[in-house]
Design a protein around this motif. Structure first.
Motif, short mmCIF file in Angstrom:
data_model
loop_
_atom_site.label_atom_id
_atom_site.label_comp_id
_atom_site.label_asym_id
_atom_site.label_seq_id
_atom_site.Cartn_x
_atom_site.Cartn_y
_atom_site.Cartn_z
N TRP A 154 2.43 -2.72 11.01
CA TRP A 154 1.02 -2.41 11.28
C TRP A 154 0.39 -1.71 10.09
N VAL A 155 1.12 -0.73 9.53
CA VAL A 155 0.61 0.02 8.39
C VAL A 155 0.44 -0.90 7.18
N THR A 202 -2.82 -2.81 7.81
CA THR A 202 -4.07 -2.06 7.95
C THR A 202 -4.26 -0.95 6.93
N ASP A 203 -3.18 -0.56 6.24
CA ASP A 203 -3.21 0.60 5.34
C ASP A 203 -3.67 1.84 6.09
N ASP A 204 -3.22 1.95 7.35
CA ASP A 204 -3.67 3.08 8.16
C ASP A 204 -2.61 3.42 9.22
N PHE A 205 -2.37 4.73 9.40
CA PHE A 205 -1.54 5.18 10.52
C PHE A 205 -2.47 5.67 11.61
N SER A 206 -2.46 4.96 12.73
CA SER A 206 -3.44 5.20 13.78
C SER A 206 -2.73 5.31 15.13
N SER A 239 -9.40 0.25 21.07
CA SER A 239 -8.09 0.09 20.46
C SER A 239 -7.85 -1.38 20.11
N ASN A 249 0.86 -1.19 0.00
CA ASN A 249 0.00 0.00 0.00
C ASN A 249 0.90 1.24 0.00
N LYS A 285 1.03 3.96 1.77
CA LYS A 285 1.49 4.47 3.07
C LYS A 285 2.74 3.73 3.53
N THR A 286 2.78 2.42 3.29
CA THR A 286 3.95 1.63 3.67
C THR A 286 5.18 2.11 2.91
#
Length: 305
Positions: A162-163, A166-170, A245, A118, A120-121
């Motif tokens: 994690w990113v 999940t394709d997400d920075f959380s 979470s 993805n 973001k990665t």
């Protein structure tokens, strides 16, 4: 004769590739990314071998490229230090042009592979290699604050997994980043302590006070305390109003993580008391065990509770 020569050449190339990419370090970084990936997936049914293999190969390429660029920039300085003088460029076994081509190819391959997971990665991978090569490396001969800058790319791998999942920075990804960020300081200051004389030959002053003194040892203790707090955040979240979470730590696992932190903190106090290279080396080894065991505990807690 030809077979022997070819075998020798292949072995030499393989050896130099491992050295210029710092294979041991790169593999440990990839392990952190894999740990982050397992924490990021919803459950084992969402696990993807394809993503895991791409993350491993792409991650190794990015870390290997960073190390190769670093050795290009520091080729003269590497030749001054005992622990680095046999590196391929410093020893004259590999030309700067060859190393630059290798590093560039690894960067390109790594970014493409991570982008296929993805975008973001790939973005965080690119940020990591830029900061390590263009900011951290030049700062090493200028200021001890280089360790602070270097801790940023050093903390990305755990979060990167994690990113990738999940394709997400959380909040969860940020917590994983924070854990490995604070871990960098006692780990690298311990290395800077027992390699102080070797670093000094090249003009590297990696310790926060510039010296092997109580001030440096005290900062190691303080950052270890911050590390323990960061490592326990997933267990604390429900008690500070953060609900829902996906990064959670059960009470039993939290106790294990806390005890691991006390083990590392004790090593920090031992360094403060003894202030010698033996205590610093012991702290470094314990720090490596700490981060590895912590990641394994996090993964075991996720899938066994």
């Amino acid at each position: 004769m030809n077979a022997t020569h070819n075998s020798f050449t292949f072995q030499s190339l393989y050896f130099d590739f491992k050295q210029i990419t710092k294979a041991g370090l790169s593999i440990s970084v990839v392990f952190s990314s894999i740990a982050g990936y397992f924490l990021g997936i919803l459950d084992i049914s969402t696990f993807s071998w394809t993503t895991l293999i791409m993350l491993s190969i792409g991650g190794y390429c990015m870390v290997g490229a960073s190390n190769a660029f670093n050795q290009i920039i520091e080729k003269e300085l590497d030749g001054l230090m005992e622990r680095t003088k046999n590196r391929p460029i410093a020893a004259g076994r590999m030309t700067v042009n060859t190393a630059f081509i290798l590093a560039s190819v690894l960067t390109l391959i790594g970014l493409i592979i991570l982008y296929l997971i993805n975008p973001k990665t790939a973005m965080f991978g690119a940020i990591s290699i830029f900061l390590y090569t263009s900011v951290y490396t030049p700062l090493k001969t200028l200021t001890p604050l280089s360790v602070f800058v270097g801790a940023i790319p050093g903390a990305i791998p755990f979060m990167l997994g994690w990113v990738a999942a999940t394709d997400d920075f959380s909040l969860e990804a940020g917590t994983l980043f924070l854990i490995q960020f604070f871990w960098q300081f006692p780990h690298f200051w311990a290395i800077g302590w027992f390699l102080y004389d070797d670093y000094k030959k090249a003009g590297f002053f990696m310790l926060p006070t510039g010296e092997k003194d109580k001030g440096t040892a005290l900062q190691i203790i303080l950052y270890t305390i911050w590390l323990i707090i960061a490592s326990l955040l997933p267990a604390i979240f429900p008690y500070i109003g953060i609900v829902g979470s996906r990064l959670y730590l059960s009470p039993v696992s939290a106790i294990v993580v806390f005890l691991l932190g006390i083990w590392m903190l004790y090593a920090g106090f031992e360094l403060y008391k003894k202030r010698d290279s033996k205590a610093a080396r012991k702290l470094m080894l314990i720090s490596v065990s700490y981060i590895t065991l912590l990641q394994l505990v996090y993964i075991a807690d996720k899938f066994l509770r």
